[in-house]
Design a protein around this motif. Structure first.
Motif, PDB file in Angstrom:
ATOM      1  N   UNK A  98       0.685  -1.182  -0.111  1.00  0.00           N
ATOM      2  CA  UNK A  98       0.052  -0.055   0.062  1.00  0.00           C
ATOM      3  C   UNK A  98       0.794   1.226  -0.237  1.00  0.00           C
ATOM      4  N   UNK A  99       1.983   1.316   0.847  1.00  0.00           N
ATOM      5  CA  UNK A  99       2.767   2.311   0.839  1.00  0.00           C
ATOM      6  C   UNK A  99       3.585   2.766  -0.250  1.00  0.00           C
ATOM      7  N   UNK A 100       3.821   1.564  -1.147  1.00  0.00           N
ATOM      8  CA  UNK A 100       4.773   1.683  -2.262  1.00  0.00           C
ATOM      9  C   UNK A 100       3.607   2.344  -3.315  1.00  0.00           C
ATOM     10  N   UNK A 101       2.524   1.937  -3.415  1.00  0.00           N
ATOM     11  CA  UNK A 101       1.368   2.226  -4.616  1.00  0.00           C
ATOM     12  C   UNK A 101       0.900   3.418  -4.171  1.00  0.00           C
ATOM     13  N   UNK A 102       0.721   3.994  -3.026  1.00  0.00           N
ATOM     14  CA  UNK A 102       0.195   5.158  -2.701  1.00  0.00           C
ATOM     15  C   UNK A 102       1.435   6.125  -3.237  1.00  0.00           C
ATOM     16  N   UNK A 103       2.533   6.030  -2.752  1.00  0.00           N
ATOM     17  CA  UNK A 103       3.570   6.980  -3.202  1.00  0.00           C
ATOM     18  C   UNK A 103       3.414   7.166  -4.764  1.00  0.00           C
ATOM     19  N   UNK A 104       3.552   6.012  -5.353  1.00  0.00           N
ATOM     20  CA  UNK A 104       3.395   6.248  -7.164  1.00  0.00           C
ATOM     21  C   UNK A 104       2.326   7.052  -7.479  1.00  0.00           C
ATOM     22  N   UNK A 105       1.312   6.770  -6.872  1.00  0.00           N
ATOM     23  CA  UNK A 105       0.025   7.680  -7.231  1.00  0.00           C
ATOM     24  C   UNK A 105       0.165   8.952  -6.810  1.00  0.00           C
ATOM     25  N   UNK A 106       0.919   9.359  -5.809  1.00  0.00           N
ATOM     26  CA  UNK A 106       1.058  10.676  -5.418  1.00  0.00           C
ATOM     27  C   UNK A 106       1.983  11.324  -6.392  1.00  0.00           C
ATOM     28  N   UNK A 107       3.209  10.481  -6.785  1.00  0.00           N
ATOM     29  CA  UNK A 107       4.293  11.096  -7.654  1.00  0.00           C
ATOM     30  C   UNK A 107       3.532  11.346  -9.172  1.00  0.00           C
TER      31      UNK A 107
END
Length: 325
Positions: A189-198
């Motif tokens: 979840x952390x990795x995917x959320x960061x990618x979406x924010x980027x």
């Protein structure tokens, strides 16, 4: 048949309710902490009966069980993050141990014939050597976090109520469960959320990570929901079952998957704040006991899990952007 679910807004609760609603004749009652985020269950409003309270409040859970009179109980409510347990060990113990005993006492008083599921965790096993995997249910319990210790105590409490009072208790030691509608504390979840924010321009093109070496066993929450129902119907009371995919994936490889599915280039940087005091090098479960009892097997692989979670966070970030406009 009446089914009672604690932790309805958690990682598995809403998916379990989704699955149970496909079964004719099932009436769902759910226990929700009043301050929990209601968004994971917005689609369930009007379709299930919700009882509000805190699992640490013995009177609240007693009242809910007495009102619902369930035939099946799925106890999913917990402080479920190992990392958070280091900062809040007493809170973790109260929620996970005291909360479980509150539920068991209510069931003993009001619905002693109900079938009860207690959710344990692979963190009960603690550090495991590579030559000790896949981990079977008879592996020694060596929890290495306050969270793991709390879940050992909760599990033993459930088994004690089975032995002492004859309650129909089945325990799962759940490995990592992942799917949409989760918070961002889990690694995927952390990795995917960061990618979406980027991608949305809300974070610099750097993905912050912790230890990338551990290997973890991930199962999609829809597969988990199906397994829980089958286990409570067909599992043996007083027994413990690993709930897992049976495969382990390196956390660094998941980061690579997220980056490959991303729409913009990013760099990876280790954040010391994301490193745990103790991190088990590998957690890979043996699910043969569960499969033998139920015929269950996972249907959703790790790449589909990552793709679904990434799309979920893209939708969440996009929705937040539109709301702010």
């Amino acid at each position: 048949m009446r089914v009672f679910i604690t932790g309805i807004t958690g990682p598995v609760g809403s998916f379990l309710a989704d699955y149970l609603l496909t079964i004719p004749g099932v009436d769902i009652h759910a226990f929700k902490r009043w301050r929990s985020d209601p968004r994971p269950i917005e689609h369930l409003i009007g379709r299930i009966t919700i009882h509000e309270g805190d699992i640490e409040d013995a009177f609240a859970i007693d009242r809910a069980i007495a009102t619902a009179r369930p035939d099946r109980i799925f106890h999913l409510a917990a402080q479920s993050y190992p990392s958070a347990s280091w900062d809040a060990p007493i809170l973790t113990m109260r929620a996970n141990v005291e909360g479980t005993i509150n539920l068991l006492e209510a069931a003993r008083r009001h619905v002693p014939k109900a079938r009860i599921h207690i959710a344990g965790t692979s963190a009960e096993y603690g550090p495991v050597r590579p030559d000790e995997v896949p981990i079977s249910e008879d592996h020694p319990l060596r929890p290495a976090s306050p969270y793991g210790v709390s879940k050992v105590a909760a599990e033993l409490s459930g088994l004690q109520y089975h032995a002492s009072y004859g309650l129909h208790v089945v325990v799962t030691r759940s490995f990592n469960h992942v799917g949409p509608r989760q918070g961002d504390r889990c690694s995927i979840q952390t990795f995917c959320r960061q990618m979406a924010l980027i991608e949305a321009g809300q974070q610099e093109p750097v993905m912050y990570v912790g230890n990338l070496s551990p290997k973890r066993d991930f199962t999609h929450t829809r597969d988990v929901a199906r397994a829980l129902w089958l286990l409570l119907e067909h599992g043996t009371p007083g027994e413990v079952y690993n709930l897992c995919s049976g495969q382990a994936v390196r956390i660094g490889d998941i980061v690579d998957m997220v980056i490959a599915m991303g729409r913009v280039p990013v760099t990876v940087q280790v954040d010391p704040a994301r490193l745990r005091p103790v991190d088990e090098p590998i957690l890979q479960g043996d699910n043969r006991k569960l499969r033998a009892a139920t015929g269950w097997q996972p249907e959703i692989g790790i790449e589909q899990i990552v793709a679904e979670v990434l799309d979920y966070w893209r939708q969440q970030i996009g929705s937040n952007q539109r709301t702010q406009i």
